[in-house]
Design a protein around this motif. Structure first.
Motif, PDB file in Angstrom:
ATOM      1  N   PRO A 156       0.825  -1.213   0.000  1.00  9.62           N
ATOM      2  CA  PRO A 156       0.000   0.000   0.000  1.00  9.62           C
ATOM      3  C   PRO A 156       0.860   1.265   0.000  1.00  9.62           C
ATOM      4  N   SER A 157       1.487   1.524  -1.121  1.00  8.85           N
ATOM      5  CA  SER A 157       2.366   2.681  -1.301  1.00  8.85           C
ATOM      6  C   SER A 157       2.052   3.304  -2.650  1.00  8.85           C
ATOM      7  N   ASP A 158       1.897   4.626  -2.685  1.00 11.00           N
ATOM      8  CA  ASP A 158       1.591   5.308  -3.938  1.00 11.00           C
ATOM      9  C   ASP A 158       2.641   5.032  -5.002  1.00 11.00           C
ATOM     10  N   ILE A 159       3.918   4.961  -4.588  1.00 14.34           N
ATOM     11  CA  ILE A 159       4.993   4.730  -5.558  1.00 14.34           C
ATOM     12  C   ILE A 159       4.803   3.389  -6.260  1.00 14.34           C
ATOM     13  N   PHE A 160       4.539   2.345  -5.504  1.00 15.66           N
ATOM     14  CA  PHE A 160       4.411   1.017  -6.103  1.00 15.66           C
ATOM     15  C   PHE A 160       3.110   0.883  -6.898  1.00 15.66           C
ATOM     16  N   ILE A 161       2.058   1.502  -6.416  1.00 15.10           N
ATOM     17  CA  ILE A 161       0.795   1.481  -7.153  1.00 15.10           C
ATOM     18  C   ILE A 161       0.960   2.154  -8.512  1.00 15.10           C
ATOM     19  N   ARG A 162       1.591   3.308  -8.503  1.00 14.48           N
ATOM     20  CA  ARG A 162       1.732   4.058  -9.749  1.00 14.48           C
ATOM     21  C   ARG A 162       2.747   3.416 -10.690  1.00 14.48           C
ATOM     22  N   LEU A 163       3.804   2.812 -10.131  1.00 11.59           N
ATOM     23  CA  LEU A 163       4.773   2.119 -10.979  1.00 11.59           C
ATOM     24  C   LEU A 163       4.118   0.969 -11.730  1.00 11.59           C
ATOM     25  N   VAL A 164       3.371   0.141 -11.016  1.00 11.10           N
ATOM     26  CA  VAL A 164       2.716  -1.004 -11.647  1.00 11.10           C
ATOM     27  C   VAL A 164       1.730  -0.532 -12.706  1.00 11.10           C
ATOM     28  N   ARG A 165       1.041   0.567 -12.430  1.00 11.88           N
ATOM     29  CA  ARG A 165       0.099   1.110 -13.425  1.00 11.88           C
ATOM     30  C   ARG A 165       0.852   1.622 -14.664  1.00 11.88           C
TER      31      ARG A 165
END
Length: 340
Positions: free
Chosen positions: A187-196
């Motif tokens: 649950p981290s914005d960085i990882f969410i946005r990277l995967v997207r």
């Protein structure tokens, strides 16, 4: 007994155990001092990982060292395997003094403690050795100091190797191979946005929920380091491991600031010193266990493949550029790259 019921009982016990030391500390602060140097103290520590995981072993070593150095006056009671809840819950419990110490993934700290974002950016580190040079120096010290802003004390930074993608469908060699896959992320914005950015559908969830989510096809895969891939037994559900090494985001050991201040100055110094000395202990155990974990999953029939790293770096560049525009993060990024 269900896991939830057991957790509530454990939390009740921890809360009761913490209540007296915290009350005593409050009285000591009001009187202008700290808790008695002769009073025995049991510190509660948590980790979501299993008993023989390197970070758990390192905290256990801290407890053994403290007990030896203080003649049994200072001890650590360690709850591993997520017995007291998820990492997000552990962070809050530490901030409010319900538990004393917790080891958490740095990505789970990104929103509340922005300097940790620099350590989680994709392709900011080139290797484990690069990460260690950074966290052992001024950048690591700056990140640890930043926890004081929100009721925590940073004790140590533990590395956790390169994070890679694994899934139930097929090998991933190019970013396009991720397109359409549902991937668990922290649950981290960085990882969410990277995967997207890479074309997949990010699904934030806890580590403990991931195995069943893959088995029931709620998700197609996840990303993590090899040691966690093995210890969580995710390799039994996901047959494809791809060496993207998109992040070397470390783990961080933090402590409740109220608990820390309730110790005597001498005990605070001993605790900080011992926590820092636990880093090479953790690293030695990590290197040994990661080698065994890799061989274990390969023996199980996992298909591991290299990837087109330049293509992944290029795909991640817009996210890097955005975070470099933030003054504090941009400065840390520059200092990290100077040590590459």
């Amino acid at each position: 007994m269900s896991r939830m019921t057991r957790r509530r009982l454990l939390l009740g016990g921890v809360g009761a155990a913490c209540a007296l030391p915290l009350a005593a500390a409050s009285r000591a602060f009001a009187a202008g001092g700290t808790a008695s140097a002769d009073a025995p103290r049991v510190l509660t520590a948590t980790d979501v990982h299993v008993s023989d995981y390197p970070t758990v072993e390192a905290v256990r070593w801290i407890g053994q060292t403290l007990e030896r150095e203080t003649g049994g006056r200072l001890k650590i009671r360690l709850y591993h395997s997520g017995q007291l809840g998820r990492e997000a819950e552990a962070i809050d419990m530490a901030r409010y003094g319900v538990i004393d110490i917790t080891r958490v993934f740095s990505g789970a700290l990104n929103n509340a403690f922005p300097l940790t974002q620099a350590l989680c950016l994709p392709y900011v580190f080139d290797s484990v050795e690069h990460l260690r040079r950074v966290v052992d120096g001024d950048v690591g010290d700056a990140v640890l100091r930043s926890f004081e802003s929100r009721d925590l004390v940073g004790l140590a930074i533990y590395d956790s190797s390169g994070r890679c993608f694994y899934n139930t469908k097929h090998p991933i060699a190019q970013p396009k191979d991720l397109h359409g896959l549902k991937m668990r992320v922290a649950p981290s914005d960085i990882f969410i946005r990277l995967v997207r950015l890479l074309g997949a559908n990010p699904t934030p969830m806890s580590l403990g929920e991931t195995f069943s989510a893959m088995e029931t096809h709620m998700i197609d895969g996840a990303e993590n380091n090899m040691r966690s891939f093995h210890s969580s037994r995710h390799f039994e559900a996901a047959r494809y491991w791809s060496e993207t090494r998109h992040s070397y985001a470390p783990d961080i050991l933090v402590m409740s600031r109220a608990s820390f201040l309730s110790l005597t100055p001498a005990d605070r110094e001993l605790l900080v010193r011992t926590a820092r000395e636990s880093v090479p202990v953790m690293r030695a155990k990590w290197e040994e266990s990661e080698t065994l974990a890799r061989q274990g999953v390969l023996d199980h029939g996992i298909q591991a493949n290299e990837v087109d790293l330049p293509a992944f770096r290029k795909a991640a560049e817009p996210l890097l550029e955005e975070y470099r525009q933030k003054p504090e993060i941009g400065d840390l990024y520059r200092r990290i790259r100077e040590l590459a």
